[in-house]
Motif scaffolding. Sequence first.
Motif, PDB file in Angstrom:
ATOM      1  N   ARG A   1     106.222  72.535  11.345  1.00  0.00           N
ATOM      2  CA  ARG A   1     106.337  72.902  12.751  1.00  0.00           C
ATOM      3  C   ARG A   1     105.814  74.322  12.876  1.00  0.00           C
ATOM      4  O   ARG A   1     106.291  75.239  12.199  1.00  0.00           O
ATOM      5  CB  ARG A   1     107.780  72.830  13.216  1.00  0.00           C
ATOM      6  CG  ARG A   1     107.877  73.081  14.702  1.00  0.00           C
ATOM      7  CD  ARG A   1     109.138  72.515  15.268  1.00  0.00           C
ATOM      8  NE  ARG A   1     109.279  72.963  16.634  1.00  0.00           N
ATOM      9  CZ  ARG A   1     110.417  73.026  17.274  1.00  0.00           C
ATOM     10  NH1 ARG A   1     111.525  72.669  16.665  1.00  0.00           N
ATOM     11  NH2 ARG A   1     110.460  73.438  18.499  1.00  0.00           N
TER      12      ARG A   1
ATOM     13  N   LEU B   1     103.656  60.266  21.963  1.00  0.00           N
ATOM     14  CA  LEU B   1     103.878  60.911  20.670  1.00  0.00           C
ATOM     15  C   LEU B   1     104.226  59.950  19.538  1.00  0.00           C
ATOM     16  O   LEU B   1     103.700  60.074  18.437  1.00  0.00           O
ATOM     17  CB  LEU B   1     104.960  61.978  20.781  1.00  0.00           C
ATOM     18  CG  LEU B   1     104.502  63.322  21.303  1.00  0.00           C
ATOM     19  CD1 LEU B   1     105.703  64.220  21.577  1.00  0.00           C
ATOM     20  CD2 LEU B   1     103.569  63.978  20.298  1.00  0.00           C
ATOM     21  N   ASP B   2     105.116  58.994  19.794  1.00  0.00           N
ATOM     22  CA  ASP B   2     105.516  58.076  18.732  1.00  0.00           C
ATOM     23  C   ASP B   2     104.317  57.277  18.229  1.00  0.00           C
ATOM     24  O   ASP B   2     104.145  57.084  17.027  1.00  0.00           O
ATOM     25  CB  ASP B   2     106.629  57.137  19.201  1.00  0.00           C
ATOM     26  CG  ASP B   2     107.941  57.862  19.399  1.00  0.00           C
ATOM     27  OD1 ASP B   2     108.117  58.960  18.821  1.00  0.00           O
ATOM     28  OD2 ASP B   2     108.799  57.339  20.134  1.00  0.00           O
TER      29      ASP B   2
ATOM     30  N   GLY C   1     105.550  71.459  18.986  1.00  0.00           N
ATOM     31  CA  GLY C   1     106.819  71.329  19.695  1.00  0.00           C
ATOM     32  C   GLY C   1     107.821  70.445  18.977  1.00  0.00           C
ATOM     33  O   GLY C   1     107.493  69.733  18.023  1.00  0.00           O
ATOM     34  N   GLU C   2     109.044  70.490  19.461  1.00  0.00           N
ATOM     35  CA  GLU C   2     110.140  69.733  18.862  1.00  0.00           C
ATOM     36  C   GLU C   2     109.901  68.227  18.941  1.00  0.00           C
ATOM     37  O   GLU C   2     110.159  67.497  17.982  1.00  0.00           O
ATOM     38  CB  GLU C   2     111.450  70.086  19.582  1.00  0.00           C
ATOM     39  CG  GLU C   2     112.672  69.493  18.954  1.00  0.00           C
ATOM     40  CD  GLU C   2     113.951  69.959  19.634  1.00  0.00           C
ATOM     41  OE1 GLU C   2     114.872  69.136  19.725  1.00  0.00           O
ATOM     42  OE2 GLU C   2     114.028  71.124  20.062  1.00  0.00           O
ATOM     43  N   ALA C   3     109.384  67.745  20.068  1.00  0.00           N
ATOM     44  CA  ALA C   3     109.170  66.300  20.234  1.00  0.00           C
ATOM     45  C   ALA C   3     108.118  65.789  19.254  1.00  0.00           C
ATOM     46  O   ALA C   3     108.292  64.723  18.642  1.00  0.00           O
ATOM     47  CB  ALA C   3     108.765  65.988  21.674  1.00  0.00           C
ATOM     48  N   ALA C   4     107.024  66.511  19.100  1.00  0.00           N
ATOM     49  CA  ALA C   4     105.972  66.105  18.155  1.00  0.00           C
ATOM     50  C   ALA C   4     106.516  66.136  16.729  1.00  0.00           C
ATOM     51  O   ALA C   4     106.263  65.230  15.927  1.00  0.00           O
ATOM     52  CB  ALA C   4     104.751  66.984  18.300  1.00  0.00           C
ATOM     53  N   ASP C   5     107.258  67.185  16.403  1.00  0.00           N
ATOM     54  CA  ASP C   5     107.836  67.309  15.081  1.00  0.00           C
ATOM     55  C   ASP C   5     108.756  66.121  14.784  1.00  0.00           C
ATOM     56  O   ASP C   5     108.693  65.527  13.699  1.00  0.00           O
ATOM     57  CB  ASP C   5     108.600  68.635  14.975  1.00  0.00           C
ATOM     58  CG  ASP C   5     109.086  68.917  13.567  1.00  0.00           C
ATOM     59  OD1 ASP C   5     108.277  68.811  12.620  1.00  0.00           O
ATOM     60  OD2 ASP C   5     110.271  69.267  13.421  1.00  0.00           O
ATOM     61  N   ALA C   6     109.573  65.741  15.744  1.00  0.00           N
ATOM     62  CA  ALA C   6     110.490  64.621  15.553  1.00  0.00           C
ATOM     63  C   ALA C   6     109.740  63.299  15.390  1.00  0.00           C
ATOM     64  O   ALA C   6     110.097  62.461  14.549  1.00  0.00           O
ATOM     65  CB  ALA C   6     111.459  64.531  16.734  1.00  0.00           C
ATOM     66  N   ALA C   7     108.691  63.104  16.158  1.00  0.00           N
ATOM     67  CA  ALA C   7     107.908  61.869  16.074  1.00  0.00           C
ATOM     68  C   ALA C   7     107.256  61.741  14.693  1.00  0.00           C
ATOM     69  O   ALA C   7     107.267  60.663  14.086  1.00  0.00           O
ATOM     70  CB  ALA C   7     106.846  61.827  17.172  1.00  0.00           C
TER      71      ALA C   7
END
Length: 169
Positions: A8, A130-131, A157-163
């Motif tokens: 990240r 993103l997923d 970002g957090e969403a991309a990192d989580a995906a």
Amino acid sequence: MTTLVRVRGDITEQHTDAIVNAANSSLLGGGGVDGAIHRRGGPEILAECRALRASRLGRGLPAGRAVATTAGRLPARWVIHTVGPVHSATEDRSELLASCYRASLRVADELGARTVAFPAVSAGVYRWPLDDAARIAVETVRAARTRVEEVRFVLFGEAADAAFAARLG
């Protein structure tokens, strides 16, 4: 075997042989990752992109293809520019997105790059979910025949990192 790593952060700060730019077809800079790479890398990148446009890429770089330039003032040696497809709810463009990763790795192999940093191609202004972007990126890189030893997915970002975390396990 290529090692896949998730980071990240800011792709312009990556100390890799090459960083991949989620470019637009003009290769002349833009917003998001593209703008950040051009700003931080300096005028040398733009000069080489203009030279490519004046010679073999007069109509721009088509989606799914990749081309390399200097990295200018970036800590990498090269920038590999690839143009991701704009997401469409009515047309499956997944193969074009996968082609961005394969083409970038082919260019990296031609350059002799052993470490490559990728952003989440098409997942920003081109609105790829993103997923699905993470699924395509990870599956494509895992299946690629390449001499690149490490692929680093650098996620802002957090969403991309989580995906990407969900796909990389």
